[in-house]
Structures are given as C-alpha cells and as structure tokens.
Design a protein around this motif. Structure first.
Motif, mmCIF file in Angstrom:
data_model
loop_
_atom_site.group_PDB
_atom_site.id
_atom_site.type_symbol
_atom_site.label_atom_id
_atom_site.label_comp_id
_atom_site.label_asym_id
_atom_site.label_seq_id
_atom_site.Cartn_x
_atom_site.Cartn_y
_atom_site.Cartn_z
ATOM 1 N N VAL A 10 81.625 71.390 -5.310
ATOM 2 C CA VAL A 10 80.622 72.296 -5.871
ATOM 3 C C VAL A 10 79.397 72.150 -4.984
ATOM 4 O O VAL A 10 78.780 71.077 -4.941
ATOM 5 N N ARG A 11 79.060 73.203 -4.247
ATOM 6 C CA ARG A 11 78.062 73.056 -3.185
ATOM 7 C C ARG A 11 76.825 73.918 -3.444
ATOM 8 O O ARG A 11 76.859 74.854 -4.227
ATOM 9 N N ASP A 12 75.743 73.537 -2.760
ATOM 10 C CA ASP A 12 74.496 74.314 -2.789
ATOM 11 C C ASP A 12 73.906 74.445 -4.186
ATOM 12 O O ASP A 12 73.325 75.479 -4.535
ATOM 13 N N LEU A 13 74.078 73.422 -5.003
ATOM 14 C CA LEU A 13 73.491 73.430 -6.347
ATOM 15 C C LEU A 13 71.976 73.238 -6.245
ATOM 16 O O LEU A 13 71.494 72.400 -5.471
ATOM 17 N N ALA A 14 71.224 73.997 -7.049
ATOM 18 C CA ALA A 14 69.766 73.830 -7.052
ATOM 19 C C ALA A 14 69.411 72.426 -7.538
ATOM 20 O O ALA A 14 68.521 71.778 -6.988
ATOM 21 N N GLN A 15 70.106 71.943 -8.565
ATOM 22 C CA GLN A 15 69.847 70.597 -9.084
ATOM 23 C C GLN A 15 71.151 69.974 -9.588
ATOM 24 O O GLN A 15 72.030 70.680 -10.088
ATOM 25 N N VAL A 16 71.218 68.665 -9.474
ATOM 26 C CA VAL A 16 72.252 67.881 -10.163
ATOM 27 C C VAL A 16 71.505 66.809 -10.941
ATOM 28 O O VAL A 16 70.686 66.084 -10.364
ATOM 29 N N VAL A 17 71.771 66.710 -12.255
ATOM 30 C CA VAL A 17 71.045 65.734 -13.063
ATOM 31 C C VAL A 17 72.024 64.923 -13.892
ATOM 32 O O VAL A 17 73.059 65.426 -14.326
ATOM 33 N N SER A 18 71.690 63.658 -14.084
ATOM 34 C CA SER A 18 72.538 62.760 -14.863
ATOM 35 C C SER A 18 71.671 61.590 -15.317
ATOM 36 O O SER A 18 70.723 61.213 -14.617
ATOM 37 N N ALA A 19 71.986 61.019 -16.469
ATOM 38 C CA ALA A 19 71.262 59.824 -16.912
ATOM 39 C C ALA A 19 71.392 58.748 -15.838
ATOM 40 O O ALA A 19 72.463 58.559 -15.257
ATOM 41 N N ALA A 20 70.290 58.042 -15.600
ATOM 42 C CA ALA A 20 70.280 57.019 -14.547
ATOM 43 C C ALA A 20 71.095 55.792 -14.970
ATOM 44 O O ALA A 20 71.320 55.565 -16.163
ATOM 45 N N GLY A 21 71.520 55.014 -13.990
ATOM 46 C CA GLY A 21 72.184 53.730 -14.271
ATOM 47 C C GLY A 21 73.614 53.904 -14.730
ATOM 48 O O GLY A 21 74.218 54.967 -14.605
ATOM 49 N N ARG A 22 74.174 52.804 -15.256
ATOM 50 C CA ARG A 22 75.578 52.807 -15.693
ATOM 51 C C ARG A 22 75.713 52.292 -17.122
ATOM 52 O O ARG A 22 76.820 52.145 -17.623
ATOM 53 N N GLU A 23 74.582 51.943 -17.732
ATOM 54 C CA GLU A 23 74.637 51.305 -19.053
ATOM 55 C C GLU A 23 74.906 52.273 -20.182
ATOM 56 O O GLU A 23 74.610 53.463 -20.067
ATOM 57 N N LEU A 37 68.806 65.285 -8.299
ATOM 58 C CA LEU A 37 68.936 65.647 -6.887
ATOM 59 C C LEU A 37 68.746 67.140 -6.752
ATOM 60 O O LEU A 37 69.276 67.910 -7.572
ATOM 61 N N GLU A 38 68.020 67.553 -5.711
ATOM 62 C CA GLU A 38 67.864 68.987 -5.470
ATOM 63 C C GLU A 38 68.642 69.371 -4.222
ATOM 64 O O GLU A 38 68.856 68.537 -3.346
ATOM 65 N N ASP A 39 69.070 70.638 -4.176
ATOM 66 C CA ASP A 39 69.879 71.140 -3.063
ATOM 67 C C ASP A 39 71.039 70.173 -2.820
ATOM 68 O O ASP A 39 71.108 69.483 -1.802
ATOM 69 N N ALA A 40 71.929 70.140 -3.788
ATOM 70 C CA ALA A 40 72.891 69.042 -3.859
ATOM 71 C C ALA A 40 74.326 69.541 -4.004
ATOM 72 O O ALA A 40 74.584 70.733 -4.196
ATOM 73 N N PHE A 41 75.252 68.585 -3.906
ATOM 74 C CA PHE A 41 76.683 68.894 -4.090
ATOM 75 C C PHE A 41 77.314 67.850 -4.999
ATOM 76 O O PHE A 41 76.790 66.737 -5.167
ATOM 77 N N VAL A 42 78.453 68.236 -5.602
ATOM 78 C CA VAL A 42 79.310 67.276 -6.310
ATOM 79 C C VAL A 42 80.717 67.475 -5.746
ATOM 80 O O VAL A 42 81.224 68.600 -5.719
ATOM 81 N N LEU A 43 81.309 66.388 -5.284
ATOM 82 C CA LEU A 43 82.672 66.445 -4.739
ATOM 83 C C LEU A 43 83.615 65.740 -5.711
ATOM 84 O O LEU A 43 83.381 64.575 -6.074
ATOM 85 N N CYS A 44 84.639 66.485 -6.162
ATOM 86 C CA CYS A 44 85.601 65.923 -7.106
ATOM 87 C C CYS A 44 86.932 65.739 -6.379
ATOM 88 O O CYS A 44 87.357 66.620 -5.613
ATOM 89 N N ALA A 45 87.583 64.611 -6.639
ATOM 90 C CA ALA A 45 88.914 64.366 -6.062
ATOM 91 C C ALA A 45 89.863 64.143 -7.231
ATOM 92 O O ALA A 45 89.704 63.176 -7.973
ATOM 93 N N GLY A 46 90.810 65.076 -7.406
ATOM 94 C CA GLY A 46 91.666 64.982 -8.594
ATOM 95 C C GLY A 46 90.794 65.069 -9.836
ATOM 96 O O GLY A 46 89.930 65.936 -9.943
#
Ligand code: NIG
Ligand code: FE
Length: 411
Positions: A10-23, A37-46
């Motif tokens: 998923v490319r050229d996203l204006a923003q990607v947001v997620s709760a910080a950390g792993r807790e 993140l701005e101007d961002a991508f998410v790469l999924c494998a399977g």
C-alpha cells in the motif's frame, strides 16, 4: 486480491498511524501516544505486516508485488469490536417506536419484550439462518473498518440455540462469548434454577466453542451471587470472564470482576467515583459502549475519569437489536471524542490495541507494525482523524484483512 504468497504494497499513503510501542493494555498518558508517518507505505507479506516506512525509504521490491494506490488516503489499524451481540434474528423496530414515544428499555424488558422478544425470534431461526444473520451483520461491520469482532450468544437461553449462536459466530471468524446468563427465559421462574440448568446442561458444550463467558449483572437480570456462581464455573471450565455491569445500577460488577480476575467489565454508565478507583486499581479493562448510552438516552460512562485514574479502557459498539443498533466503530470514535472526552489518538488506541487485549490477541492485532497481522483500514482523508471527526461519514475507503483486500468502496 493479493495472490497466495504475493506481497501487498500500500503505497503513497498521506499518513500511517498506530498506537506507539508494543504494550497492552495501554493506560494513562500512553493511550495518547501514536506513531505517525507521513508520505508512507505499508508492505504486507502473506497475512503479516513486513514493513512500514516513509516512501523515500522504500527500495526496489523483488518478486510478485500487488500494489494499492494510497494517494489521498490514511491508514489506521483494522478496528477491533470487542463487544457485540451480532447473532440475532428479527429486529426491535417496533420497540424503537415505543421508546421514541416514552417507554423505557427496562419497562419493555419487564413486560416480556426487549431481550426476550429477540429470544423468540432467534429460537425460531434455523442454524443456517443464524449463520446468514451473522454473515450479514459482519458485512455491515466490515464496511466500517471492523476486521476482528467478538460475538455473544444470549438470545437462545436454551441449550441448542445458545450453541448454534456460538457456532455461527465461530464459523464467521469471530470470537464467541457465551452469554447464557443474559435474561431469565419464560420456561423458568427461578433465576437460581436457570443458572443450575446453564451450568449442568449447556456449559460443558459451550466451553468447547466459546473463548469467554459473560453475564448480565443488573437489576431485573442476575444478581451478584448468581453472577459469581456462573462465572466461577465458567472460569473452571477454562473460559475468560466478562461482565455486563453498571449499565443501569451499580450492583457489584466491578468488585466481582476484580476479585475473579475477569478480563473486562462492560457498560459502566452507572459507575460511581469509588467504582472508577477500584477499576483503576485492577487488571480488569472497562469496555465503554457510548452508542448504547446514546441509543437509550442514558448517561455516558465516566471515560475521562477512568483514563485519568489509570484504568485500562476499551471501546466497542455493543451492536444488538435493542440497546445499540449500531455497527460502526468510527461512529463510536466520534462519540468517544464528543461525549467521553477522549482525544482521537486515545479513541484509536482503545478500539485497536486495548480492544485486542480484551480478546486476548494484542500480541498479533491492533497495530501497524512489522509482525502484526496485516489488517488495515484506509481512511478517505489525508488526516486519519477524519475517522472520528466525520460524524457518521462514509470515511472507510478500503479494508485489508490478513494482507488481502476484504472490502473496497465502489466508485
Ligand atoms: O449490552 N444489557 C444487556 N444486553 C445488551 C442488550 C441486549 C438487547 O437489548 O437485546 C446490552 O446492552
Ligand atoms: Fe452488550
């Protein structure tokens, strides 16, 4: 859409947001901390997220890659609805009219309507019809960005229908919760005798399908002693414990949930300051259901006080035909920001990470980070906060589940 084994970019996203950390669960100031993140991508494998980053960091990708154009869109984690009653037949639109004319939810219930009217319709449905109802309702929820859902029984109140409800939720990929102690069915006139029946005749098989057990601890439903007996037996059968509590009256739900180590106590519209303090001092998550309070014209739960006191909270729809005919978590996020005093970042964290915690899945869903399940919602705005800001808006553009497009808005 992505072929087996292929990667989805998923490319050229204006923003990607997620709760910080792993807790998980997140509490206090950690609730408002997001990675943006701005101007961002998410790469999924399977079925998993392989990488998240800025477009300028994206190198050439070898092999088979399916691309999704994210221009003008923002990505948030797939939403997690940790409290629904989506397996039901019929509707309660007639009661909706009666309530609009002044009847209360509790009056309708006491007169044999309410939950019991849905019990009559659900008992009359075949197992196949119940599976169809769950699929239909699950489809409505998906269009609003829900990628993981819980579904309760509680509209059978007899052995076969309760088990058929749990099976239908499981068959649709949901997390089944056994809510045998939801109301007293008409063939019983004694609540203790009904709890005896549930534990002897239904629990052994329900425990093979369900992941959790839930009880409606409330005036006119089950009292604390009955709830304790039901929950202790369910815990001994290996089920996680949930409690519907403090919806209309404070009837001991928080002390019982804390003592028994329940995963959650849900509703909390009637919770006092002492209840807020006790919940904050426990490991129990308070699941807030503002659509239900809105739909019944009831007070909102003390969300801000709970967060400020350090309690873990989650948000859910409570989707059901009586108290919350609402399948939209984005609408619930709007209510969280306008009625509960939560910031958009807090609302997002509690219907992703903390809701995943309530379902025991926070190690694999609820975040956009490498290794997590590739569940994404692409919001039709360059600022992800439109998810909550656009009241009842058509904000969901694409839903990705386990690395594949599960729903997209047609042009
Ligand atoms: O969470 N309060 C109890 N149970 C559901 C409503 C079920 C119904 O009205 O059908 C709730 O609000
Ligand atoms: Fe509920």
């Amino acid at each position: 859409m992505s072929a087996e084994g292929a990667r989805l970019l998923v490319r050229d996203l204006a923003q990607v947001v997620s709760a910080a950390g792993r807790e998980a669960p997140l509490r206090g100031s950690a609730l408002g901390a997001v990675d943006l993140l701005e101007d961002a991508f998410v790469l999924c494998a399977g079925e998993r997220i392989e990488a998240v980053g800025r477009m300028r960091e994206l190198g050439p990708l070898a092999g088979d890659v399916v691309e999704l154009d994210g221009r003008g869109l923002s990505a948030v984690p797939g939403l997690v609805d940790c409290h629904t009653h989506l397996c039901f037949a019929g509707d309660r639109v007639g009661e909706f009219s009666l309530r609009a004319a002044g009847a209360t939810y509790e009056e309708l219930h006491a007169a044999g309507g309410g939950i019991l009217s849905t019990v009559r319709a659900t008992r009359a449905a075949s197992a196949e019809e119940l599976r169809g109802a769950v699929d239909r309702h699950r489809g409505w929820m998906r269009r609003h960005g829900t990628t993981t859902f819980e579904g309760k029984s509680g509209y059978g109140l007899d052995r076969d229908t309760e088990l058929a409800q749990l099976e239908a939720v499981r068959a649709a990929g949901g997390v089944p919760t056994w809510l045998g102690a939801h109301a007293l069915p008409p063939e019983f006139d004694d609540r203790d005798a009904y709890v005896d029946f549930l534990l002897a005749d239904v629990l052994p098989d329900a425990a093979k399908i369900a992941e959790a057990a839930d009880v409606f601890l409330e005036r006119g439903a089950f009292d604390a002693a009955q709830a304790r007996r039901y929950l202790e037996a369910c815990r001994d059968a290996g089920l996680t414990l949930r409690v519907h509590g403090d919806q209309f009256t404070e009837s001991g739900a928080i002390p019982l949930a804390s003592e028994l180590g329940a995963r959650s106590v849900d509703h909390l519209e009637a919770t006092s300051d002492a209840g807020v303090r006790m919940l904050a001092a426990s490991d129990v998550t308070g699941v807030l259901l503002p659509a239900s309070a809105l739909f019944l014209g009831r007070p909102m739960p003390p969300a801000r006080a709970l967060v400020d006191a350090g309690a873990a909270i989650a948000l859910a729809t409570d989707f059901n035909p009586g108290s919350a005919f609402c399948d939209s978590l984005p609408l619930v996020c709007t209510l969280a920001c306008t009625q509960l005093g939560l910031a958009p970042e807090e609302a997002l964290a509690v219907c992703t990470v903390n809701a995943a915690h309530v379902l025991g899945q926070a190690d694999r869903i609820g975040r956009i980070a490498p290794g997590y399940q590739a569940d994404l919602v692409l919001v039709d705005a360059t600022d992800w906060r439109h998810l909550a800001y656009h009241l009842a808006g058509d904000v969901v553009y694409t839903v990705v589940e386990r690395g594949s497009v599960a729903w997209e808005r047609s042009a």
